[in-house]
Design an enzyme around this catalytic site. Structure first.
Site, mmCIF file in Angstrom:
data_model
loop_
_atom_site.group_PDB
_atom_site.id
_atom_site.type_symbol
_atom_site.label_atom_id
_atom_site.label_comp_id
_atom_site.label_asym_id
_atom_site.label_seq_id
_atom_site.Cartn_x
_atom_site.Cartn_y
_atom_site.Cartn_z
ATOM 1 N N HIS A 59 0.830 -1.206 0.000
ATOM 2 C CA HIS A 59 0.000 0.000 0.000
ATOM 3 C C HIS A 59 0.868 1.261 0.000
ATOM 4 O O HIS A 59 1.004 1.941 1.013
ATOM 5 C CB HIS A 59 -0.945 -0.015 1.212
ATOM 6 N N HIS B 291 -10.231 -4.023 4.733
ATOM 7 C CA HIS B 291 -8.803 -4.092 4.402
ATOM 8 C C HIS B 291 -8.530 -5.396 3.637
ATOM 9 O O HIS B 291 -9.099 -6.444 3.953
ATOM 10 C CB HIS B 291 -7.964 -4.029 5.684
ATOM 11 N N GLU C 15 -6.044 -7.440 3.559
ATOM 12 C CA GLU C 15 -5.540 -8.570 4.350
ATOM 13 C C GLU C 15 -6.699 -9.246 5.077
ATOM 14 O O GLU C 15 -6.784 -10.484 5.137
ATOM 15 C CB GLU C 15 -4.486 -8.084 5.370
ATOM 16 N N CYS D 71 2.644 -8.187 13.532
ATOM 17 C CA CYS D 71 3.982 -8.611 13.118
ATOM 18 C C CYS D 71 5.076 -7.762 13.778
ATOM 19 O O CYS D 71 4.803 -6.682 14.309
ATOM 20 C CB CYS D 71 4.096 -8.557 11.603
ATOM 21 N N SER E 178 -2.494 2.664 3.821
ATOM 22 C CA SER E 178 -1.545 1.820 4.551
ATOM 23 C C SER E 178 -1.960 1.743 6.016
ATOM 24 O O SER E 178 -1.862 2.721 6.757
ATOM 25 C CB SER E 178 -0.132 2.401 4.423
ATOM 26 N N SER E 179 -2.414 0.569 6.418
ATOM 27 C CA SER E 179 -2.930 0.390 7.788
ATOM 28 C C SER E 179 -1.851 0.668 8.829
ATOM 29 O O SER E 179 -2.065 1.412 9.781
ATOM 30 C CB SER E 179 -3.465 -1.036 7.935
ATOM 31 N N SER F 93 5.483 0.198 4.307
ATOM 32 C CA SER F 93 5.424 0.122 2.844
ATOM 33 C C SER F 93 6.003 1.367 2.172
ATOM 34 O O SER F 93 5.952 1.478 0.947
ATOM 35 C CB SER F 93 3.969 -0.092 2.395
HETATM 36 S S1 SF4 Z 1 4.277 -7.265 4.959
HETATM 37 FE FE1 SF4 Z 1 5.459 -6.255 6.571
HETATM 38 S S2 SF4 Z 1 3.922 -5.244 7.814
HETATM 39 FE FE2 SF4 Z 1 2.837 -6.779 6.590
HETATM 40 S S3 SF4 Z 1 2.838 -8.622 7.884
HETATM 41 FE FE3 SF4 Z 1 4.624 -8.775 6.569
HETATM 42 S S4 SF4 Z 1 6.294 -7.950 7.807
HETATM 43 FE FE4 SF4 Z 1 4.369 -7.230 8.738
#
Ligand code: SF4
Length: 500
Positions: free
Chosen positions: A235, A318, A320, A388, A416-417, A460
């Site tokens: 994003h 979203h 995801e 994460c 971008s969350s 991102s």
């Molecule tokens: S893309 Fe980056 S922010 Fe998204 S889950 Fe993976 S490590 Fe985390």
């Protein structure tokens, strides 16, 4: 609203003609206006006493054939016979102009000692400069060591030369534009001054984003363009634009991808339904789903497979979340807040488990989990937190840098969350915070009177956009930059076999 503190730096505006000076004077009552004469005849005498920021404002000729009379050019650098002067604060001037309804084009301005036309204009255009004037480079030289900018309104262009019947009406229109430009200069000048910038660390790309971008780049190298990508690969508007220039084609849905073509799934993951559709359409799939998102999908499958109601903590809509919901659509309930948990209805309160979106606010997610435990004491969760490492680290880093700051700037796109969550952390602490795609989105009014700026970027957003923001702030005055790291990130993910 005028912001100029009495003790602030005095802005000097240099114009070639008295008519230009008159157009800017009314909007800049605190500035010193110098009429330097065409070609800067009176320049060296007048500039002797300048000891502060300087802006050249007035008319110019366009070199770029796309520009027409009345268009505004903000110089990214000015080129003269003895050298080039960069104008790092140009993006902030662009933002100030946008806020008064003026769209500006940015690029180099070249200073010629005379009026140019014909072949000479073409030759200068071939150097990449987009505008030509008779004074900017000389002013820049005399202003060395002080903030400097050049903003010009086009009066003649490759298509409409200087000596034409409509010059008078076009000139009057350019004067009106110059008057509006002066309003923007007033807002921009309120942001002038020395600053401290504290960079949060970690910031910018995470391992999942780096991997996703590399997958698209490698797919383009191996297969040649076009390579189709379902949804934005990550994003970020700048990343998407750059990959588009390399030949990536971003689509919203798979029916926009020709049968048999290569399609990349974005870092946010897809539902099994999307995967099945791609297979049915015989698309070559390259999966750039972040492994940490894939882990959440696997948990959702495991919990649903043993008969639990799966509570997904996340933001509705979203990408995801849509992907994770698709793992067990009939058995998954989406919640975003503690209030959602209170309204939740499940088949068996003893058979409930939860998973999370990876980019949630750590403290808000903890509140929702606590509410789930309260309502469903036997609720099961993932073995380790689904938020994460990159999200957690960036949030911790923001908490560390905002303590003494007057303002937080977060580089990232609005969709971008994880970037949005960084802004919210500062807002909850009572600090002004803004999400900006790049330096040209920073409204100079936010900077007025604010000397200590905390700066970060979502997972991102590329680091070079952060560098651009630091450079833009440096164009307003001296900037002392420091970094505050709360963690070191060494994680990297292997690439899928299709691109190795
Ligand atoms: S893309 Fe980056 S922010 Fe998204 S889950 Fe993976 S490590 Fe985390």
């Amino acid at each position: 609203v005028r912001h100029h503190p009495q003790d602030g730096p005095i802005l000097t505006i240099c114009t070639a003609l008295e008519i230009e000076a008159r157009a800017v004077r009314r909007s800049l009552p605190n500035a010193r206006i110098l009429v330097m004469g065409m070609g800067g005849r009176r320049l060296s005498r007048e500039m002797n006493s300048v000891a502060g920021p300087v802006v050249v404002a007035g008319f110019c000729g366009a070199l770029d054939p796309e520009l027409a009379s009345g268009d505004v050019i903000v110089a990214t650098e000015v080129r003269g016979p003895t050298g080039t002067t960069p104008c790092p604060a140009a993006p902030l001037l662009v933002a100030a102009l946008r806020s008064v309804g003026v769209h500006a084009t940015t690029g180099p301005i070249v200073t010629a000692g005379h009026i140019v036309d014909g072949e000479e204009r073409e030759a200068l255009a071939a150097t990449g400069a987009i505008g030509v004037d008779m004074e900017s480079a000389d002013v820049a030289e005399l202003a060395a060591g002080h903030p400097f900018a050049a903003v010009r309104v086009v009066v003649d262009s490759p298509r409409r030369g200087l000596f034409r019947p409509s010059l008078l009406t076009d000139g009057l229109r350019a004067l009106r534009v110059l008057h509006t430009v002066a309003e923007a200069l007033d807002a921009w000048s309120a942001a002038l001054g020395d600053r401290e910038v504290v960079l949060a660390g970690p910031r910018s790309f995470c391992a999942g984003v780096e991997r996703a971008i590399e997958i698209v780049e490698r797919a383009l190298e191996r297969n040649g363009p076009p390579v189709y990508v379902r949804k934005q690969i990550v994003h970020n508007a700048h990343v998407v634009r750059r990959l588009e220039q390399l030949g990536a084609v971003f689509v919203d849905e798979l029916d926009e991808v020709p049968t048999g073509a290569t399609v990349v799934f974005s870092a946010h993951g897809v539902s099994p339904q999307v995967r099945a559709d791609a297979n049915r359409r015989q698309l070559d799939i390259i999966d750039a789903t972040c492994p940490l998102v894939a882990k959440v999908h696997a948990e959702a499958r495991r919990f649903a497979g043993r008969g639990d109601t799966v509570v997904l903590i996340g933001h509705s809509g979203h990408e995801e979340v849509e992907g994770t919901l698709g793992e067990a659509p009939d058995n998954t309930r989406l919640v975003g807040t503690v209030a959602d948990v209170e309204r939740l209805e499940v088949a068996d309160p003893d058979r409930v488990s939860y998973v999370m979106q990876t980019t949630l606010a750590v403290d808000e997610a903890a509140d929702v989990v606590a509410a789930l435990r309260e309502r469903f004491p036997r609720v099961a969760g993932p073995s380790s937190d689904d938020i994460c490492y990159a999200t957690t680290n960036r949030q911790d880093a923001v908490r560390a840098v905002i303590t003494d700051a007057d303002l937080l700037l977060v580089v990232g796109s609005t969709n971008s969350s994880n970037s949005m969550r960084l802004v919210e952390i500062a807002e909850r602490a009572g600090l002004a915070a803004y999400l900006v795609d790049d330096a040209s989105r920073i409204n100079p009014e936010w900077l007025a009177g604010r000397r200590m700026i905390a700066l970060t970027a979502g997972a991102s957003a590329p680091q070079d956009l952060v560098d651009e923001v630091v450079a833009a702030l440096g164009g307003l005055g001296r900037v002392r930059v420091s970094e505050h790291w709360v963690a070191t990130e060494t994680l990297s993910f292997t690439l899928p076999k299709e691109v190795v």
